[in-house]
Motif scaffolding. Sequence first.
Motif, PDB file in Angstrom:
ATOM      1  N   GLN A 206      11.913 -44.369 -28.137  1.00 53.06           N
ATOM      2  CA  GLN A 206      11.324 -45.565 -28.804  1.00 53.06           C
ATOM      3  C   GLN A 206      11.089 -46.728 -27.859  1.00 53.06           C
ATOM      4  O   GLN A 206      10.050 -47.040 -27.467  1.00 53.06           O
TER       5      GLN A 206
ATOM      6  N   ARG B 226      17.116 -39.619 -29.886  1.00 51.27           N
ATOM      7  CA  ARG B 226      15.931 -39.844 -30.739  1.00 51.27           C
ATOM      8  C   ARG B 226      15.581 -41.256 -30.602  1.00 51.27           C
ATOM      9  O   ARG B 226      14.288 -41.723 -30.764  1.00 51.27           O
ATOM     10  N   VAL B 227      16.533 -42.238 -30.751  1.00 51.44           N
ATOM     11  CA  VAL B 227      16.251 -43.565 -30.532  1.00 51.44           C
ATOM     12  C   VAL B 227      15.835 -44.195 -29.232  1.00 51.44           C
ATOM     13  O   VAL B 227      15.072 -44.970 -29.186  1.00 51.44           O
TER      14      VAL B 227
ATOM     15  N   ARG C 202      10.794 -41.953 -22.896  1.00 51.76           N
ATOM     16  CA  ARG C 202       9.441 -41.757 -23.669  1.00 51.76           C
ATOM     17  C   ARG C 202       8.538 -40.833 -22.889  1.00 51.76           C
ATOM     18  O   ARG C 202       8.113 -39.807 -23.213  1.00 51.76           O
TER      19      ARG C 202
END
Length: 95
Positions: free
Chosen positions: A43, A39-40, A49
């Motif tokens: 970014q 999830r991190v 991404r």
Amino acid sequence: MRCLCGVAPVTKRSGKSTIVRRRQAAHNRLANAVYHWARVAVQPDPKSRAKYSALRHRGHGHARALRSVADRLLAVACAMLTHRQPFDPARAATA
């Protein structure tokens, strides 16, 4: 590799219905750590991404896209451990 940390989902099929659930026989803290890692990573990491965005664009859900990002991160981590090499972003950009 996902099965190592319990990120891989379990699919149950019965006739016309298909249910995908979280694996129960998993190390919860490790699975949670891998989920948040993915999830991190979405970014700041352009490759993560791009993978996430491509899967979302194809109609996959948020959790499914994050599992794919987690697969990539686990593959990189296993390769680093296997070859006993630190992460090299320049090398990763060419792969």
